[in-house]
Design a protein around this motif. Structure first.
Motif, PDB file in Angstrom:
ATOM      1  N   ALA A   1     -29.899  18.378   3.093  1.00 36.51           N
ATOM      2  CA  ALA A   1     -30.889  18.489   4.286  1.00 36.51           C
ATOM      3  C   ALA A   1     -29.973  18.465   5.723  1.00 36.51           C
ATOM      4  O   ALA A   1     -30.163  19.180   6.415  1.00 36.51           O
ATOM      5  N   LEU A   2     -29.081  17.709   5.721  1.00 35.65           N
ATOM      6  CA  LEU A   2     -28.075  17.498   6.952  1.00 35.65           C
ATOM      7  C   LEU A   2     -27.105  18.950   6.920  1.00 35.65           C
ATOM      8  O   LEU A   2     -26.781  19.324   7.985  1.00 35.65           O
ATOM      9  N   GLU A   3     -26.858  19.369   5.806  1.00 32.72           N
ATOM     10  CA  GLU A   3     -25.883  20.463   5.722  1.00 32.72           C
ATOM     11  C   GLU A   3     -26.612  21.558   6.308  1.00 32.72           C
ATOM     12  O   GLU A   3     -26.135  22.647   6.935  1.00 32.72           O
ATOM     13  N   GLN A   4     -27.934  21.920   5.993  1.00 31.06           N
ATOM     14  CA  GLN A   4     -28.573  22.807   6.478  1.00 31.06           C
ATOM     15  C   GLN A   4     -29.342  22.460   7.999  1.00 31.06           C
ATOM     16  O   GLN A   4     -29.872  23.358   8.679  1.00 31.06           O
ATOM     17  N   GLY A   5     -28.918  21.504   8.656  1.00 27.86           N
ATOM     18  CA  GLY A   5     -29.214  21.118  10.110  1.00 27.86           C
ATOM     19  C   GLY A   5     -30.804  20.698  10.162  1.00 27.86           C
ATOM     20  O   GLY A   5     -31.186  20.628  11.031  1.00 27.86           O
ATOM     21  N   ASN A   6     -31.640  20.164   8.935  1.00 27.58           N
ATOM     22  CA  ASN A   6     -32.631  19.625   8.890  1.00 27.58           C
ATOM     23  C   ASN A   6     -32.842  18.326   9.011  1.00 27.58           C
ATOM     24  O   ASN A   6     -31.798  17.662   9.331  1.00 27.58           O
ATOM     25  N   THR A   7     -33.998  17.960   9.644  1.00 26.50           N
ATOM     26  CA  THR A   7     -34.615  16.500   9.797  1.00 26.50           C
ATOM     27  C   THR A   7     -34.344  15.795   8.511  1.00 26.50           C
ATOM     28  O   THR A   7     -34.863  16.540   7.448  1.00 26.50           O
ATOM     29  N   VAL A   8     -34.074  14.657   8.499  1.00 22.18           N
ATOM     30  CA  VAL A   8     -33.830  13.924   7.250  1.00 22.18           C
ATOM     31  C   VAL A   8     -35.098  12.983   6.949  1.00 22.18           C
ATOM     32  O   VAL A   8     -34.985  12.148   5.799  1.00 22.18           O
ATOM     33  N   VAL A   9     -36.048  13.177   7.906  1.00 19.57           N
ATOM     34  CA  VAL A   9     -37.059  12.379   7.607  1.00 19.57           C
ATOM     35  C   VAL A   9     -38.093  12.513   6.525  1.00 19.57           C
ATOM     36  O   VAL A   9     -38.322  13.594   6.744  1.00 19.57           O
ATOM     37  N   LYS A  10     -38.340  11.853   5.893  1.00 19.28           N
ATOM     38  CA  LYS A  10     -39.288  12.273   4.649  1.00 19.28           C
ATOM     39  C   LYS A  10     -40.855  11.689   4.849  1.00 19.28           C
ATOM     40  O   LYS A  10     -41.703  11.899   4.444  1.00 19.28           O
ATOM     41  N   GLU A  11     -40.620  10.425   5.959  1.00 20.61           N
ATOM     42  CA  GLU A  11     -42.100  10.008   6.230  1.00 20.61           C
ATOM     43  C   GLU A  11     -41.834   9.386   7.396  1.00 20.61           C
ATOM     44  O   GLU A  11     -40.902   8.596   7.610  1.00 20.61           O
ATOM     45  N   GLU A  12     -42.810   9.479   8.317  1.00 20.99           N
ATOM     46  CA  GLU A  12     -43.011   8.950   9.661  1.00 20.99           C
ATOM     47  C   GLU A  12     -44.369   8.360   9.894  1.00 20.99           C
ATOM     48  O   GLU A  12     -45.350   9.048   9.513  1.00 20.99           O
ATOM     49  N   MET A  13     -44.504   7.486  10.475  1.00 19.09           N
ATOM     50  CA  MET A  13     -45.752   6.715  10.809  1.00 19.09           C
ATOM     51  C   MET A  13     -45.981   6.348  12.371  1.00 19.09           C
ATOM     52  O   MET A  13     -44.772   5.377  12.713  1.00 19.09           O
ATOM     53  N   ASN A  14     -46.743   6.586  13.204  1.00 16.19           N
ATOM     54  CA  ASN A  14     -46.780   6.264  14.535  1.00 16.19           C
ATOM     55  C   ASN A  14     -47.421   4.757  14.344  1.00 16.19           C
ATOM     56  O   ASN A  14     -48.644   4.684  13.649  1.00 16.19           O
ATOM     57  N   VAL A  15     -46.872   3.984  14.878  1.00 18.22           N
ATOM     58  CA  VAL A  15     -47.479   2.721  14.986  1.00 18.22           C
ATOM     59  C   VAL A  15     -48.355   2.128  16.040  1.00 18.22           C
ATOM     60  O   VAL A  15     -48.234   2.380  17.178  1.00 18.22           O
ATOM     61  N   SER A  16     -49.754   1.915  15.478  1.00 15.67           N
ATOM     62  CA  SER A  16     -50.849   1.603  16.456  1.00 15.67           C
ATOM     63  C   SER A  16     -50.545   0.320  17.061  1.00 15.67           C
ATOM     64  O   SER A  16     -49.775  -0.381  16.701  1.00 15.67           O
ATOM     65  N   SER A  17     -51.687   0.140  18.273  1.00  9.47           N
ATOM     66  CA  SER A  17     -51.160  -1.104  19.068  1.00  9.47           C
ATOM     67  C   SER A  17     -51.424  -2.267  18.060  1.00  9.47           C
ATOM     68  O   SER A  17     -51.107  -3.291  18.292  1.00  9.47           O
ATOM     69  N   ALA A  18     -52.450  -2.128  17.334  1.00 12.31           N
ATOM     70  CA  ALA A  18     -52.962  -3.170  16.526  1.00 12.31           C
ATOM     71  C   ALA A  18     -51.965  -3.330  15.575  1.00 12.31           C
ATOM     72  O   ALA A  18     -51.571  -4.882  15.032  1.00 12.31           O
ATOM     73  N   GLU A  19     -51.288  -2.410  14.892  1.00 11.16           N
ATOM     74  CA  GLU A  19     -50.179  -2.816  13.762  1.00 11.16           C
ATOM     75  C   GLU A  19     -48.995  -3.466  14.704  1.00 11.16           C
ATOM     76  O   GLU A  19     -48.222  -4.297  13.785  1.00 11.16           O
ATOM     77  N   LYS A  20     -48.558  -3.130  15.830  1.00 14.32           N
ATOM     78  CA  LYS A  20     -47.587  -3.817  16.533  1.00 14.32           C
ATOM     79  C   LYS A  20     -47.948  -5.294  16.840  1.00 14.32           C
ATOM     80  O   LYS A  20     -47.021  -6.144  16.500  1.00 14.32           O
ATOM     81  N   MET A  21     -49.139  -5.606  17.152  1.00 16.82           N
ATOM     82  CA  MET A  21     -49.738  -6.944  17.183  1.00 16.82           C
ATOM     83  C   MET A  21     -49.426  -7.613  15.954  1.00 16.82           C
ATOM     84  O   MET A  21     -49.086  -8.714  15.879  1.00 16.82           O
ATOM     85  N   GLU A  22     -50.003  -7.082  14.978  1.00 18.35           N
ATOM     86  CA  GLU A  22     -49.311  -7.477  13.574  1.00 18.35           C
ATOM     87  C   GLU A  22     -48.191  -7.925  13.163  1.00 18.35           C
ATOM     88  O   GLU A  22     -47.953  -9.175  12.709  1.00 18.35           O
ATOM     89  N   GLU A  23     -47.399  -7.183  13.365  1.00 20.17           N
ATOM     90  CA  GLU A  23     -45.978  -7.160  13.220  1.00 20.17           C
ATOM     91  C   GLU A  23     -45.395  -8.214  14.135  1.00 20.17           C
ATOM     92  O   GLU A  23     -44.312  -8.873  13.886  1.00 20.17           O
ATOM     93  N   GLU A  24     -45.669  -8.292  15.434  1.00 24.13           N
ATOM     94  CA  GLU A  24     -45.171  -9.083  16.226  1.00 24.13           C
ATOM     95  C   GLU A  24     -45.479 -10.574  15.803  1.00 24.13           C
ATOM     96  O   GLU A  24     -44.424 -11.465  15.895  1.00 24.13           O
ATOM     97  N   MET A  25     -46.503 -10.609  15.083  1.00 27.19           N
ATOM     98  CA  MET A  25     -46.947 -12.115  14.678  1.00 27.19           C
ATOM     99  C   MET A  25     -45.950 -12.558  13.316  1.00 27.19           C
ATOM    100  O   MET A  25     -45.335 -13.570  13.326  1.00 27.19           O
ATOM    101  N   PHE A  26     -46.205 -11.591  12.193  1.00 26.27           N
ATOM    102  CA  PHE A  26     -45.864 -11.960  10.949  1.00 26.27           C
ATOM    103  C   PHE A  26     -44.079 -11.854  10.858  1.00 26.27           C
ATOM    104  O   PHE A  26     -43.382 -12.381  10.185  1.00 26.27           O
TER     105      PHE A  26
END
Length: 381
Positions: A285-310
């Motif tokens: 992927a890098l040799e071809q100049g491609n992104t190496v991301v296989k999965e990405e997730m936009n973190v919602s405000s609720a998820e950020k608050m969950e993570e902030e706590m635990f």
């Protein structure tokens, strides 16, 4: 939120431990130099312009690389990753693979902290978990680090291992005391999928460690710390004053960081991502100049608050209430109104007006407490 840190993954090992589920490959006949070239390309694509406060090179085992490859790895960081003055720069090292030449190269490149994968000072237990070193190698690793001029280093210790006794764990703690270790990361064994231990567990060849004995070992760890100048600043980490891991605190404070390398995870611009894990796919992927991301997730405000706590509750300092409100525009008690009263009443968390933190009992039941901060779908909308 500014990105202040970077994690760099070196997925090669001389030996595969029976408990490890990280993305790793036996180094023999692997395209190590091609991997480092691909890693350089990924870091270059990130175009890091602002100096970072921490770098952590982990694995796998970075010291599985030979001296020339270690120098190449460090040179990539030197050229492409600007560091702020006083930044923490950590490299994981394995007993039995450390040489003075590798350590000197690290020191010359600005590495100022080591994480030494000791796991135990008992050779019998090291063999049980599939480590490639023995007690003497572990002791020598610490002494080599000090001779190379490193006074800031951590050792990993494990408890709850098959056949491990309280006396075994005490012996490892006693050895750490005698070596004046300034930081200990201590973890109980978890039987993870895609590991040899998990296969043996399914076959009935491995019995889970008794929870009561595991809890006793954790209490022994805390008692050890209190008697020897190491205080617990996070559930699994004890340090002498001034030797806390800044980089790991980035994770626990739910802050953003780059993740570079095969299978590495990152968190940038509110997006969590995981890189391609298979080695050849990552390189291609890098040799071809491609992104190496296989999965990405936009973190919602609720998820950020969950993570902030635990995540934040893992730290002994706890979650800063004013910081929470500044970040999310609400008091934590408002967001978790259905959870907090019961946790307070049952003595699992405490609120001193500025911070909310786990009680000693809450730390023993940490995972159960953290689950309480997962919001229902309706609450998260």
């Amino acid at each position: 939120m500014a990105v202040t840190s970077a994690y760099i993954h070196i997925p090669f090992c001389r030996q595969i431990c029976f408990y490890c589920d990280f993305n790793k490959f036996l180094i023999d006949r692997q395209p190590v130099d091609q991997y480092l070239d691909a890693l350089e390309q990924e870091i270059r694509q990130a175009n890091i312009s602002e100096p970072l406060d921490s770098i952590y090179i982990g694995g796998g085992t970075p010291t599985a690389l030979n001296e020339a490859q270690v120098k190449k790895m460090l040179d990539i960081v030197d050229r492409l990753v600007p560091l702020a003055e006083g930044a923490e720069y950590t490299v994981e090292v394995n007993p039995g693979e450390i040489t003075m030449e590798k350590l000197a190269a690290m020191k010359n490149s600005g590495v100022n902290r080591l994480s030494i994968g000791v796991q135990s000072f008992e050779t019998r237990l090291l063999e049980v978990i599939g480590r490639g070193h023995g007690r003497d190698d572990a002791v020598e690793a610490v002494k080599l680090a000090e001779r190379a001029g490193f006074d800031n280093y951590s050792i990993d210790l494990m408890f709850g291992l098959p056949g491990q006794t309280m006396a075994d764990f005490q012996a490892s703690l006693d050895m750490a005391v005698s070596l004046n270790v300034p930081h200990i990361s201590a973890y109980s064994l978890k039987i993870e999928e895609k590991t040899m231990f998990h296969n043996w567990y399914k076959q009935g060849r491995l019995t889970p460690f008794p929870e009561d004995t595991e809890a006793d070992m954790y209490e022994l760890l805390l008692d050890y710390g209190s008697r020897n100048g190491l205080y617990p600043y996070e559930i699994s980490n004890l340090a002498a004053a001034g030797y806390e891991s800044f980089h790991n605190c980035v994770y626990w404070k739910n802050e953003e960081y780059y993740g570079f390398g095969a299978g590495a995870h990152g968190y940038v611009d509110g997006m969590r991502y995981a890189n391609i894990a298979p080695l050849t796919h990552y390189i291609k992927a890098l040799e071809q100049g491609n992104t190496v991301v296989k999965e990405e997730m936009n973190v919602s405000s609720a998820e950020k608050m969950e993570e902030e706590m635990f995540l934040g509750l893992r730290m002994y300092a706890g979650v800063d209430k004013s910081r929470f409100k500044e970040r999310y525009g609400m008091e934590y008690k408002e967001v978790f109104a259905s959870t907090v009263p019961d946790l307070l009443e049952n003595g699992l968390i405490e609120d001193d007006g500025e911070k909310v933190k786990l009680t000693p009992r809450g730390r023993l039941l940490g995972n159960e407490v953290f689950e309480k901060f997962l919001l229902e779908k309706d609450d998260a909308s």
